[in-house]
Design an enzyme around this catalytic site. Structure first.
Site, short mmCIF file in Angstrom:
data_model
loop_
_atom_site.label_atom_id
_atom_site.label_comp_id
_atom_site.label_asym_id
_atom_site.label_seq_id
_atom_site.Cartn_x
_atom_site.Cartn_y
_atom_site.Cartn_z
N ASP A 123 0.87 -1.19 0.00
CA ASP A 123 0.00 0.00 0.00
C ASP A 123 0.90 1.22 0.00
O ASP A 123 1.87 1.28 0.75
CB ASP A 123 -0.88 -0.03 1.27
CG ASP A 123 -2.06 0.94 1.21
OD1 ASP A 123 -1.84 2.13 0.94
OD2 ASP A 123 -3.20 0.49 1.45
N GLY B 41 -4.55 5.13 2.80
CA GLY B 41 -4.49 4.22 3.95
C GLY B 41 -3.68 4.79 5.09
O GLY B 41 -3.11 5.89 5.00
N SER C 36 -11.44 4.69 -5.72
CA SER C 36 -12.80 4.16 -5.58
C SER C 36 -13.89 5.20 -5.36
O SER C 36 -15.03 4.84 -5.08
CB SER C 36 -12.83 3.12 -4.47
OG SER C 36 -12.48 3.70 -3.24
N TYR D 147 -15.62 4.50 -12.58
CA TYR D 147 -15.21 3.60 -11.49
C TYR D 147 -15.69 2.18 -11.78
O TYR D 147 -14.90 1.23 -11.81
CB TYR D 147 -15.75 4.12 -10.15
CG TYR D 147 -15.66 3.13 -9.02
CD1 TYR D 147 -14.41 2.62 -8.62
CD2 TYR D 147 -16.79 2.69 -8.34
CE1 TYR D 147 -14.32 1.70 -7.58
CE2 TYR D 147 -16.71 1.78 -7.30
CZ TYR D 147 -15.47 1.28 -6.93
OH TYR D 147 -15.38 0.37 -5.90
N LYS E 156 -13.48 -1.24 -12.84
CA LYS E 156 -13.51 -2.48 -12.06
C LYS E 156 -13.91 -3.66 -12.95
O LYS E 156 -13.39 -4.77 -12.80
CB LYS E 156 -14.48 -2.34 -10.89
CG LYS E 156 -13.95 -1.46 -9.76
CD LYS E 156 -12.84 -2.20 -9.00
CE LYS E 156 -12.35 -1.42 -7.82
NZ LYS E 156 -11.45 -2.18 -6.95
N ASP F 246 -24.79 8.19 -9.40
CA ASP F 246 -25.46 7.38 -8.37
C ASP F 246 -26.71 6.69 -8.91
O ASP F 246 -27.71 7.35 -9.22
CB ASP F 246 -25.92 8.29 -7.21
CG ASP F 246 -24.84 8.50 -6.17
OD1 ASP F 246 -23.88 7.71 -6.13
OD2 ASP F 246 -24.99 9.44 -5.37
N1 LIG Z 1 -16.05 0.84 0.56
C1 LIG Z 1 -16.99 0.27 -0.18
O1 LIG Z 1 -18.18 0.39 0.12
C2 LIG Z 1 -16.62 -0.55 -1.39
C3 LIG Z 1 -17.66 -1.13 -2.14
C4 LIG Z 1 -17.33 -1.91 -3.24
C5 LIG Z 1 -16.01 -2.12 -3.59
N2 LIG Z 1 -15.03 -1.53 -2.85
C6 LIG Z 1 -13.63 -1.76 -3.24
O2 LIG Z 1 -12.93 -2.26 -2.12
C7 LIG Z 1 -11.57 -1.83 -2.16
C8 LIG Z 1 -11.20 -1.18 -0.84
O3 LIG Z 1 -12.07 -0.07 -0.62
P1 LIG Z 1 -11.92 0.86 0.68
O4 LIG Z 1 -13.24 1.46 0.92
O5 LIG Z 1 -11.24 0.11 1.74
O6 LIG Z 1 -10.95 2.00 0.09
P2 LIG Z 1 -9.71 2.73 0.78
O7 LIG Z 1 -9.42 3.93 -0.08
O8 LIG Z 1 -9.92 2.92 2.24
O9 LIG Z 1 -8.53 1.67 0.60
C9 LIG Z 1 -7.80 1.55 -0.60
C10 LIG Z 1 -6.34 1.39 -0.24
O10 LIG Z 1 -5.58 1.26 -1.45
C11 LIG Z 1 -4.43 2.08 -1.36
N3 LIG Z 1 -4.04 2.46 -2.73
C12 LIG Z 1 -4.77 3.17 -3.62
N4 LIG Z 1 -4.09 3.30 -4.76
C13 LIG Z 1 -2.91 2.64 -4.60
C14 LIG Z 1 -1.79 2.42 -5.45
N5 LIG Z 1 -1.73 2.92 -6.68
N6 LIG Z 1 -0.77 1.68 -4.96
C15 LIG Z 1 -0.79 1.17 -3.69
N7 LIG Z 1 -1.84 1.37 -2.85
C16 LIG Z 1 -2.88 2.10 -3.31
C17 LIG Z 1 -4.84 3.27 -0.52
O11 LIG Z 1 -3.74 3.92 0.09
C18 LIG Z 1 -5.78 2.62 0.49
O12 LIG Z 1 -5.08 2.21 1.66
C19 LIG Z 1 -11.44 -0.92 -3.37
O13 LIG Z 1 -10.93 -1.68 -4.43
C20 LIG Z 1 -12.88 -0.53 -3.65
O14 LIG Z 1 -13.07 -0.23 -5.01
C21 LIG Z 1 -15.30 -0.75 -1.76
#
Ligand SMILES: NC(=O)c1ccc[n+]([C@@H]2O[C@H](COP(=O)([O-])OP(=O)(O)OC[C@H]3O[C@@H](n4cnc5c(N)ncnc54)[C@H](O)[C@@H]3O)[C@@H](O)[C@H]2O)c1
Length: 326
Positions: free
Chosen positions: A31, A36, A77, A141, A145, A281
């Site tokens: 990460d 994060g 995301s 987005y 995906k 949305d």
């Molecule tokens: N939160 C939701 O409701 C939800 C719903 C559906 C899918 N998702 C998917 O779940 C995953 C996690 O979501 P989240 O809500 O925890 O998001 P988040 O932003 O909290 O976590 C994503 C992490 O990826 C890291 N990151 C981003 N780009 C990077 C890169 N280029 N290199 C290295 N690290 C990188 C960020 O620093 C972060 O820690 C994502 O793929 C998101 O699309 C989330």
């Protein structure tokens, strides 16, 4: 198993890492901490600070870690941002996934669980949504995906075993790890900010959707249940064919119901204004999650919204300023 979790310092990744570590896996987190937090990485996991777009950094992570499997959560995301800046999403999400798959192929890692999303369905014609519904994302987005899902399917011809988990709306917290972002876009933490006076007001995005109360309806799924789905998916990857699964409860709550839940759980007053719709949305997203229940034996432990909101609120009360590095 030796597992690399990309995005393991983020909201969902921190809880996935926690459950993997507590299930006996040896875990490293990749990460770059753009969203994060260092403190969100479970103490028994190694943090490798690196960017998915940096192929040599990925190579060196695989070289030293000898990973057998990857859980791939790192991504851009925020839906609204994807509408403003689509190329960022194709670059980080699609190019980043290509880099990861290349590194996996070079180092003999054959199993991957990928974080996909309900956004791949776009504006579905009916609910609940099952995995066979048409894929017609309405924002970059969701499109990025879906591109990743297709990249995984292509890589399966070269021996990759993969599961894509299409999460619906993540919420809640474990005892240690919760949702904390510098620029929050998710309704529950934003409502918490409003009741705690961290933001001046709350604006509901649109009340003229074709839903019972006019506000958007979403299927909320607890982050611990999402994390558990990854444990099941990794275990299944040994014996079952590659697959795509919805991860949701199968019940929708409107934005107004979420507001009421936050009022009830926090016991705090909460005023809000109604603004225009937010672009990208869809009106209602509710999962048919029978496939993952039947094939992997996964069951969500949290089913009602108040219990999910309560766990997030308890985390918020325990960590009122979030993570130290935020
Ligand atoms: N939160 C939701 O409701 C939800 C719903 C559906 C899918 N998702 C998917 O779940 C995953 C996690 O979501 P989240 O809500 O925890 O998001 P988040 O932003 O909290 O976590 C994503 C992490 O990826 C890291 N990151 C981003 N780009 C990077 C890169 N280029 N290199 C290295 N690290 C990188 C960020 O620093 C972060 O820690 C994502 O793929 C998101 O699309 C989330």
């Amino acid at each position: 198993m030796r597992v690399l979790v990309t995005g393991g310092a983020g909201y969902i990744g921190s809880v996935v890492t926690e459950l993997l570590a507590e299930s006996g896996h040896s875990v490293a987190v990749f990460d770059d901490l753009r969203y994060g937090h260092r403190e969100a990485v479970h103490p028994s996991a190694t943090l490798i600070a690196g960017d998915l777009l940096d192929a040599p950094a990925l190579d060196s992570a695989f070289q030293s870690g000898g990973f057998e499997a990857v859980v791939h959560l790192a991504a851009e995301s925020k839906v609204e941002e994807s509408v403003r800046d689509p190329s960022l999403f194709y670059e980080v999400n699609a190019r980043g996934t290509v880099n990861l798959l290349d590194a996996m192929a070079r180092h003999g890692a054959r199993k991957i669980v990928f974080s996909s999303t309900a956004s791949v369905y776009g504006e579905p014609e009916a609910t609940p949504i099952h995995e066979g519904f048409p894929i017609q994302p309405i924002n970059p987005y969701g499109a990025s995906k879906h591109l990743c899902e297709r990249l995984l399917r292509l890589a399966s011809h070269a021996g990759l075993q993969h599961v894509s988990l299409r999460y619906f709306n993540a919420c809640g917290a474990s005892t240690r790890y919760g949702e904390w972002r510098e620029k929050e876009t998710h309704i529950i933490p934003i409502l918490f900010d409003a009741v705690q006076g961290r933001r001046a007001s709350f604006t509901l995005f649109g009340d003229d959707y074709p839903t019972a109360d006019g506000t958007c309806v979403r299927d909320y799924i607890h982050v611990l249940d999402i994390a558990q789905a990854h444990i099941h998916a990794l275990a299944g990857l040994g014996d079952l064919p590659s697959a795509v699964y919805n991860v949701g409860v199968g019940r929708g709550y409107s934005n107004r119901e979420v507001i009421e839940s936050v009022r009830r759980v926090s016991g705090m007053p909460l005023d809000y204004a109604v603004g225009p719709r937010r672009s990208g949305d869809p009106a209602a997203l509710i999962a048919d999650a029978s496939k993952i229940r039947n094939e992997l034996g996964w069951q969500p432990q949290f089913q009602d919204l108040d219990s999910m909101v309560r766990s997030a609120w308890q985390w918020r009360l325990r960590f009122p300023n979030g993570y130290a590095s935020s």
